[in-house]
Motif scaffolding. Sequence first.
Motif, PDB file in Angstrom:
ATOM      1  N   GLY A  92      -8.830  -6.227   6.186  1.00 13.26           N
ATOM      2  CA  GLY A  92      -9.782  -5.602   5.272  1.00 13.26           C
ATOM      3  C   GLY A  92      -9.198  -5.229   3.925  1.00 13.26           C
ATOM      4  N   VAL A  93      -8.015  -5.718   3.600  1.00 13.46           N
ATOM      5  CA  VAL A  93      -7.418  -5.437   2.287  1.00 13.46           C
ATOM      6  C   VAL A  93      -7.272  -6.778   1.597  1.00 13.46           C
ATOM      7  CG1 VAL A  93      -5.443  -4.445   1.044  1.00 13.46           C
ATOM      8  CG2 VAL A  93      -6.136  -3.496   3.258  1.00 13.46           C
ATOM      9  N   LEU A 126       0.829  -1.201   0.000  1.00 18.43           N
ATOM     10  CA  LEU A 126       0.000   0.000   0.000  1.00 18.43           C
ATOM     11  C   LEU A 126       0.868   1.256   0.000  1.00 18.43           C
ATOM     12  CD1 LEU A 126      -2.846  -1.102   2.458  1.00 18.43           C
ATOM     13  CD2 LEU A 126      -2.814  -1.217  -0.033  1.00 18.43           C
ATOM     14  N   THR A 127       0.226   2.364  -0.320  1.00 18.16           N
ATOM     15  CA  THR A 127       0.889   3.641  -0.474  1.00 18.16           C
ATOM     16  C   THR A 127       0.316   4.597   0.574  1.00 18.16           C
ATOM     17  OG1 THR A 127       0.865   3.183  -2.848  1.00 18.16           O
ATOM     18  CG2 THR A 127       1.395   5.449  -2.192  1.00 18.16           C
ATOM     19  N   GLY A 171     -10.539  -2.420  -7.510  1.00 15.57           N
ATOM     20  CA  GLY A 171     -11.899  -2.898  -7.215  1.00 15.57           C
ATOM     21  C   GLY A 171     -11.871  -3.920  -6.083  1.00 15.57           C
ATOM     22  N   PRO A 172     -11.218  -5.070  -6.281  1.00 13.04           N
ATOM     23  CA  PRO A 172     -11.161  -6.071  -5.210  1.00 13.04           C
ATOM     24  C   PRO A 172     -10.412  -5.574  -3.967  1.00 13.04           C
ATOM     25  CG  PRO A 172     -10.521  -7.018  -7.325  1.00 13.04           C
ATOM     26  CD  PRO A 172     -10.646  -5.546  -7.541  1.00 13.04           C
ATOM     27  N   LEU A 173      -9.401  -4.712  -4.175  1.00  9.44           N
ATOM     28  CA  LEU A 173      -8.620  -4.210  -3.034  1.00  9.44           C
ATOM     29  C   LEU A 173      -9.520  -3.429  -2.075  1.00  9.44           C
ATOM     30  CD1 LEU A 173      -5.479  -3.918  -2.211  1.00  9.44           C
ATOM     31  CD2 LEU A 173      -5.688  -1.611  -3.133  1.00  9.44           C
ATOM     32  N   TYR A 174     -10.370  -2.556  -2.621  1.00  7.26           N
ATOM     33  CA  TYR A 174     -11.202  -1.700  -1.770  1.00  7.26           C
ATOM     34  C   TYR A 174     -12.563  -2.310  -1.442  1.00  7.26           C
ATOM     35  CZ  TYR A 174      -7.903   2.119  -2.497  1.00  7.26           C
ATOM     36  OH  TYR A 174      -6.787   2.894  -2.506  1.00  7.26           O
ATOM     37  N   ASP A 217     -15.797  -9.863  -4.157  1.00  8.32           N
ATOM     38  CA  ASP A 217     -17.045  -9.856  -4.937  1.00  8.32           C
ATOM     39  C   ASP A 217     -17.389  -8.445  -5.424  1.00  8.32           C
ATOM     40  OD1 ASP A 217     -17.552  -8.899  -2.449  1.00  8.32           O
ATOM     41  OD2 ASP A 217     -19.430 -10.001  -2.139  1.00  8.32           O
ATOM     42  N   PHE A 218     -16.357  -7.656  -5.701  1.00 10.75           N
ATOM     43  CA  PHE A 218     -16.494  -6.295  -6.242  1.00 10.75           C
ATOM     44  C   PHE A 218     -17.435  -6.290  -7.454  1.00 10.75           C
ATOM     45  CE2 PHE A 218     -14.482  -3.711  -9.726  1.00 10.75           C
ATOM     46  CZ  PHE A 218     -15.055  -2.494  -9.361  1.00 10.75           C
ATOM     47  N   ASP A 219     -18.419  -5.376  -7.409  1.00 14.30           N
ATOM     48  CA  ASP A 219     -19.430  -5.340  -8.469  1.00 14.30           C
ATOM     49  C   ASP A 219     -19.735  -3.866  -8.788  1.00 14.30           C
ATOM     50  OD1 ASP A 219     -21.725  -5.357  -9.968  1.00 14.30           O
ATOM     51  OD2 ASP A 219     -22.908  -6.569  -8.562  1.00 14.30           O
TER      52      ASP A 219
END
Length: 308
Positions: free
Chosen positions: A263-264, A52-53, A127-130, A134-136
């Motif tokens: 959570g990441v 992460l940054t 998308g999946p990172l945040y 199941d990012f949609d």
Amino acid sequence: MPNVILHHYPQSPVSKKVRVVLGIKGLAWRSVEIPRLPPKPDLMPLTGGYRLTPVMQIGADVYCDSACIIRALERHFPEPTLFPGGADGMAWGVSRWTDGPLFSAIIAVVFADAGQDMPADFAADRGPLYFGPDFDMARIQAALPETLATVRAQFAWMEERLATGRAFMLGAAPGLPDALCYYLVWFLRGRYSKGPAFLARFPNLCAWEQRVAAIGHGTPSAMSAAEALEIARRADPAAAEASDADDPTGLTPGDTVTVVPLGVSGAPPVRGRIRTLSVQEVVLEREDERIGHAAVHFPRVDYRISRV
Ligand SMILES: N[C@@H](CCC(=O)N[C@@H](CS)C(=O)NCC(=O)O)C(=O)O
């Protein structure tokens, strides 16, 4: 004077928060620009896998996560304080709101707004990172009005705070809550197509935004990743070795562990030997073939330490 090196990229909102802190403290620092997407081959030797940054480096000490970075900056450079008027302690709690639910809501606004215009490789990574595996995008877009309503309500809290005539969140001098709120306002203004119109309903917030922008970022000067790695290679870690008999986990210095942000999704664990354990920080010792011996610092909040 410790030589601060920040590994970041200009568009990163969380890095903006740290740059504001560097500005409040009026520091001269070195700036290494890292890629926005993995792989980050010149960052991994420093962090051992944390991606992460931003990341801060002082010699062979590497600080992961803005909370850990800001805490270290306050320790190394106590004046001017980030807690004017005796706001110590509780001001960190504000970060659990700004960096948690509010940050997530603003990311959702920016995603929903960009939609299919977002570069595919960026969407596939972030998308999946945040939003999890199941990012949609369609669901995030459908929720946009509701998300905007919650962001509006939360920005109204900041507006109310500033309506009392304070120049900054804590009073006449800027402090941690200003950096915590500012990076989100900056991000929404710059990355949501209707950001400027959205913010125009908060006149006190907009006036404050100008004041925080005027603080600047201290004095950065560019450094190459190769030079930063060479500095780490030549330095020895400075983190004090310390144990904490009262630690609820029962972990002790010398234990081999992994550390991972909670959570990441897909975050690789960082492996090392505990050098320091304290209420707010765990420091791992690592050996890397490019930089040798390093100490990697993580916060305790929102990170899991597992014995291996
Ligand atoms: N808890 C972390 C969150 C950092 C974070 O989410 N940073 C974003 C950029 S603003 C990120 O790492 N994005 C993925 C990347 O840069 O590879 C912190 O406070 O430093």
